[in-house]
Design an enzyme around this catalytic site. Structure first.
Site, PDB file in Angstrom:
ATOM      1  CG  ASP A  13      -9.229   1.961  -1.472  1.00 60.51           C
ATOM      2  OD1 ASP A  13      -8.172   1.810  -2.122  1.00 60.51           O
ATOM      3  OD2 ASP A  13      -9.291   1.844  -0.231  1.00 60.51           O
ATOM      4  CG  ASP A  35      -2.345   0.474   0.848  1.00 57.09           C
ATOM      5  OD1 ASP A  35      -2.456   1.334  -0.040  1.00 57.09           O
ATOM      6  OD2 ASP A  35      -3.335   0.025   1.480  1.00 57.09           O
TER       7      ASP A  35
END
Ligand SMILES: *[C@@H]1O[C@H](CO)[C@@H](O)[C@H](O)[C@H]1NC(C)=O
Ligand SMILES: *[C@@H]1O[C@H](CO)[C@@H](O)[C@H](O)[C@H]1NC(C)=O
Ligand SMILES: *[C@@H]1O[C@H](CO)[C@@H](O)[C@H](O)[C@H]1NC(C)=O
Ligand SMILES: *[C@@H]1O[C@H](CO)[C@@H](O)[C@H](O)[C@H]1NC(C)=O
Ligand SMILES: *[C@@H]1O[C@H](CO)[C@@H](O)[C@H](O)[C@H]1NC(C)=O
Length: 398
Positions: free
Chosen positions: A218, A163
């Site tokens: 996302d 991430d």
């Protein structure tokens, strides 16, 4: 959500899309890809985040792995069992190791990886290229790349989602290359997912660094957001190829925020876009309805086709879209998407698909699992109800 809100969202989406600027031409050589032999077709499996967020545990992961086998999903290709954020303690131990949270993972990661491997599945883990992970509940791997890669390899990790949070504004290329090199030097082939959210257009540099790269922010379990992300991801079509894939984020199918038809559109768009197919629902209680979507072997075959060419949106008649791409054995796949709420008619023209007008095709509807009774030449025209799609495989017969 009303039509107005929906249109507004798409406009916002398109503005975001335009601000991405123009993409340079992709490097065409297979040699430019990260050379770990993985990801020759898009990865398939499950990830904990979309349904469970931080609420994960050893028993959940074991039950999920069991369920992937018992439902038949593993046999269909869903083999990665990927933990997302929140698996570790907030601080490293005195030797600088990441520590699995003993309350959640009492047997540790090596034992859990063994459990998953013994079922014939693969084990994935998560970290961030910053000083903490996105939840803020555990350390990230920035500055600890080799140390953490060694831990992952020693535990038997097969896939790393990496991430982008708390990254101190260090160039993503530097941060992701550091982990890519660290993973390589462990000697263990580990699929490397660059989760950089598309900020610095990772499609342009990702192929040398990872096996997949997020092209967008996302996903959420909403129609507009799902459609938006599919469009943003489509911008980078030319960069996907065996060994390195565009990643529009994990699947929401089965999480309840969309209708059956909308989830069919979601799954079809991801499949035709050669996206990773990472199920994001609770497979321990998966419904037959959800199984009938993520278990559609003909749609999976499109995603896993050996040619590995991501489809493009070849025409958009204003919320009536035609997506198409080539498949192996001289076939093509066509996806018609109706973004309107009302029933519409959509035509796919051979000239848009790249088939000569005078060529006749056999057409198979891969959601109905039926060959159409007539052959088609030049175009095909179908009626589609609101927020639905139809997906066809075309085989030239003349
Ligand atoms: C490491 O990189 C080299 C050179 O690209 C490649 O040949 C090798 O397969 C890689 N090894 C692993 C474990 O990824
Ligand atoms: C977390 O998961 C467990 C079962 O795995 C469930 O009983 C519990 O309610 C969940 N907690 C939250 C906050 O979702
Ligand atoms: C789901 O499918 C299984 C196997 O095909 C079947 O036995 C079961 O009755 C179905 N459940 C429901 C609720 O339809
Ligand atoms: C289709 O048209 C092309 C170009 O005019 C021609 O070369 C080809 O033979 C035709 N094919 C068929 C099946 O008629
Ligand atoms: C094709 O014809 C058969 C027999 O007439 C029929 O049962 C079937 O439903 C038809 N298929 C389609 C896609 O129309």
């Amino acid at each position: 959500m009303g039509e107005k809100t929906s249109i507004l969202f798409v406009i916002v989406c398109l503005v975001l899309f335009k601000s991405g600027g123009t993409a340079a031409r992709p490097a065409s050589s297979r040699r430019s890809l990260l050379d770990n032999g993985l990801g020759l077709t898009p990865p398939m499996g499950w990830n904990s985040w979309n349904h469970f967020n931080c609420n994960i545990s050893e028993s959940l992961i074991k039950q999920t792995a069991d369920a992937l086998v018992s439902t038949g999903l593993a046999k269909l290709g869903y083999t990665y069992v990927n933990l997302d954020d929140c698996w570790g303690l907030k601080h490293r131990d005195s030797q600088g190791n990441l520590v699995p949270d003993p309350a959640k993972f009492p047997s540790g990661m090596a034992a859990l990886a063994d459990y998953v491997h013994n079922l014939g599945l693969k084990f994935g883990l998560y970290s961030s290229s910053g000083h903490a992970t996105c939840s803020g509940t555990m350390p990230g791997s920035l500055g600890h790349e080799q140390h953490d890669a060694n831990s992952f390899a020693s535990w038997g990790v097969d896939y790393l989602k990496y991430d982008n949070c708390f990254n101190d504004n260090i160039s993503p290329i530097i941060r992701y290359e550091a982990m890519s090199k660290a993973l390589n030097s462990t000697g263990r082939p580990i699929f490397f997912n660059i989760c950089e959210w598309g900020d610095m257009r990772p499609a342009l540099w990702g192929p040398n660094v990872g096996n997949s790269w997020r092209t967008t922010d996302d996903i959420t379990d909403e129609w507009d957001r799902m459609i938006c992300i599919a469009h943003l991801n489509e911008f980078y079509t030319a960069y996907a190829k065996p060994g390195g894939w565009n990643d529009p984020d994990m699947l929401e199918v089965g999480n309840g925020g969309m209708s059956y038809d909308e989830y069919v559109v979601h799954f079809s768009l991801w499949a035709i876009s050669k996206a990773p197919l990472l199920i994001g629902c609770d497979v321990t209680s998966i419904t037959n309805e959800t199984m009938s979507i993520v278990g559609n072997y003909e749609v999976i075959d499109v995603n896993q086709d050996s040619l590995g060419v991501q489809a493009q949106m070849v025409r958009d008649f204003g919320e009536q879209e035609v997506w198409a791409g080539p498949l192996s054995r001289n076939r093509a796949v066509v996806l018609l998407v109706n973004r309107k709420l009302m029933t519409v008619t959509i035509s796919a023209l051979w000239s848009d698909i790249g088939i000569p007008d005078n060529v006749t095709c056999r057409v198979r509807d891969i959601w109905q699992h039926q060959d159409l009774n007539t052959t088609y030449q030049g175009m095909l025209t179908m009626h589609l109800t609101g927020h639905s799609c139809m997906m066809f495989v075309l085989t030239p017969i003349s």
